[in-house]
Design an enzyme around this catalytic site. Structure first.
Site, short mmCIF file in Angstrom:
data_model
loop_
_atom_site.label_atom_id
_atom_site.label_comp_id
_atom_site.label_asym_id
_atom_site.label_seq_id
_atom_site.Cartn_x
_atom_site.Cartn_y
_atom_site.Cartn_z
N SER A 193 -27.69 29.11 62.22
CA SER A 193 -28.77 28.88 61.26
C SER A 193 -28.95 30.09 60.35
O SER A 193 -28.02 30.48 59.64
CB SER A 193 -30.05 28.50 62.01
OG SER A 193 -31.01 27.97 61.15
N ASP A 288 -29.40 16.93 60.74
CA ASP A 288 -29.88 18.26 60.40
C ASP A 288 -30.14 18.34 58.90
O ASP A 288 -29.24 18.02 58.11
CB ASP A 288 -28.83 19.31 60.81
CG ASP A 288 -29.27 20.74 60.58
OD1 ASP A 288 -30.35 20.97 60.01
OD2 ASP A 288 -28.51 21.65 60.98
N HIS A 318 -30.26 20.03 64.66
CA HIS A 318 -30.25 21.47 64.46
C HIS A 318 -30.71 22.20 65.73
O HIS A 318 -31.67 21.79 66.37
CB HIS A 318 -31.20 21.81 63.30
CG HIS A 318 -31.11 23.24 62.85
ND1 HIS A 318 -30.24 23.64 61.86
CD2 HIS A 318 -31.78 24.36 63.23
CE1 HIS A 318 -30.38 24.94 61.65
NE2 HIS A 318 -31.30 25.40 62.48
#
Length: 358
Positions: A193, A288, A318
């Site tokens: 991320s 996501d 995610h």
């Protein structure tokens, strides 16, 4: 997260999650409800069960204040990360002011590759503890040393503080690889991320500054463009852990001045030239909001001659890399990435061993 949910010890909730995942499939289907299909993808039953249990238990990743967000992410990770992975020695490291943690698998000989890893959390949350078990797992299963870097967080330290710390950590690791027991010619960068963003930015900086270049890039669902809303932000913007609202909240804390969001040190996808970056494995999750920008980054890397493997885990959401303690599909996805890391590092070693021809 509700006050009632906060009052329940994390160990109790984690045990309840494991119990639920151990129920017979018909009972699990009763809890999850009918299958969820979006954009031609079906949410994996284990992913759907976890989201449903988090919803029923009030385990939400809050964004009302940075402190609440950090506490909620820490608690969420405690619930799903599983027991500490054994077989690895862990020690603190300080890298020119940046805190870090070195993971060395038991019995690993000196001269191993080193993965410098940056944690996710939207540049606002996450720390060495939130990704401790993932780093343990990466180290043991890939047979490498892992150096986790704890960069400064927004809003106390907005952009580019996190970038500066990421660069400092990598430069320090390259300069001190020998004393860490690592091979300075086999350094890899990785992150999830926001951490994936920092890993890609650091790799680009290493190329431009002609410093020690990483030989591999391991990216889990990276954030790579803070200037555009792609289709996945609308499709998966609510109900799948990371939301569209959370992404805006993170961006507003990390880069409150909108004019800086096109800076390639934040929106690395917008860098004009990505050629010369190391071979890359990039994993996205089907459900996501960041899916499409991550895949656009992989496609741009490929167009510019970078060897890249793009893997979309269609049924996942995610944050799956941290879910090592419940279900099996999340760990399987991480295992695939670890296999790619091992292969990439082996190929890098083979390239170094090829003698030069006259």
């Amino acid at each position: 997260m509700s006050k009632f949910a906060d009052a329940i010890p994390a160990g109790v909730v984690a045990g309840a999650l494991r119990f639920a995942f151990g129920l017979p499939k018909p009972l699990r289907r009763l809890i999850t409800g009918p299958p969820i299909v979006v954009d031609g993808q079906r949410l994996h039953p284990e992913a759907q069960l976890l989201l449903r249990l988090q919803q029923l238990g009030g385990q939400e990743w809050r964004t009302d204040t940075p402190a609440a967000n950090r506490a909620a992410l820490s608690r969420s990770n405690l619930l799903v990360a599983g027991p500490p992975v054994p077989g690895v020695a862990v020690r603190p490291v300080t890298m020119d002011g940046v805190r870090g943690r070195l993971y060395t698998p038991h019995g690993l000989a000196a001269g191993s590759p080193l993965l410098v890893f940056y944690h996710g959390g939207g540049w606002v949350s996450g720390d060495l503890d939130s990704h401790d078990n993932l780093c343990r797992h990466l180290a043991v299963e890939a047979g490498v040393r892992v150096l986790s870097a704890d960069y400064r967080l927004a809003p106390e330290h907005p952009f580019p503080a996190a970038v500066d710390d990421a660069l400092t950590a990598y430069a320090w690791a390259a300069a001190h690889a020998d004393e860490l027991g690592a091979d300075p010619s086999r350094l890899a960068l990785g992150g999830d991320s926001a951490g994936g963003n920092l890993a890609a930015v650091t790799a680009l900086h290493a190329r431009d500054e002609h410093g020690p270049r990483p030989v591999f890039l391991l990216l889990f669902y990276p954030a790579v463009d803070a200037t555009a809303r792609r289709r996945s932000r609308d499709l998966f913007g609510d109900g799948f852990f990371l939301s569209d609202e959370k992404m805006d909240w993170f961006a507003d804390h990390y880069a409150p001045q909108r004019e800086v969001r096109a800076d390639p040190r934040l929106s690395v996808l917008l860098a004009e030239d990505l050629s010369g970056l190391p071979p890359t494995y990039l994993a996205t999750a089907g459900f996501d909001p960041l899916r499409d920008e991550g895949e656009a980054f992989a496609e741009k890397l490929a167009r510019q001659g970078v060897p890249v493997v793009l893997r979309r885990h269609e049924g996942l959401f995610h944050g799956f890399a941290n879910i090592l303690g419940v279900g099996g599909v999340f760990r399987e996805a991480v295992s695939e990435a670890i296999g790619a890391l091992r292969t990439g590092l082996a190929l890098a070693n083979a390239r170094q061993d090829v003698p030069e021809t006259a």
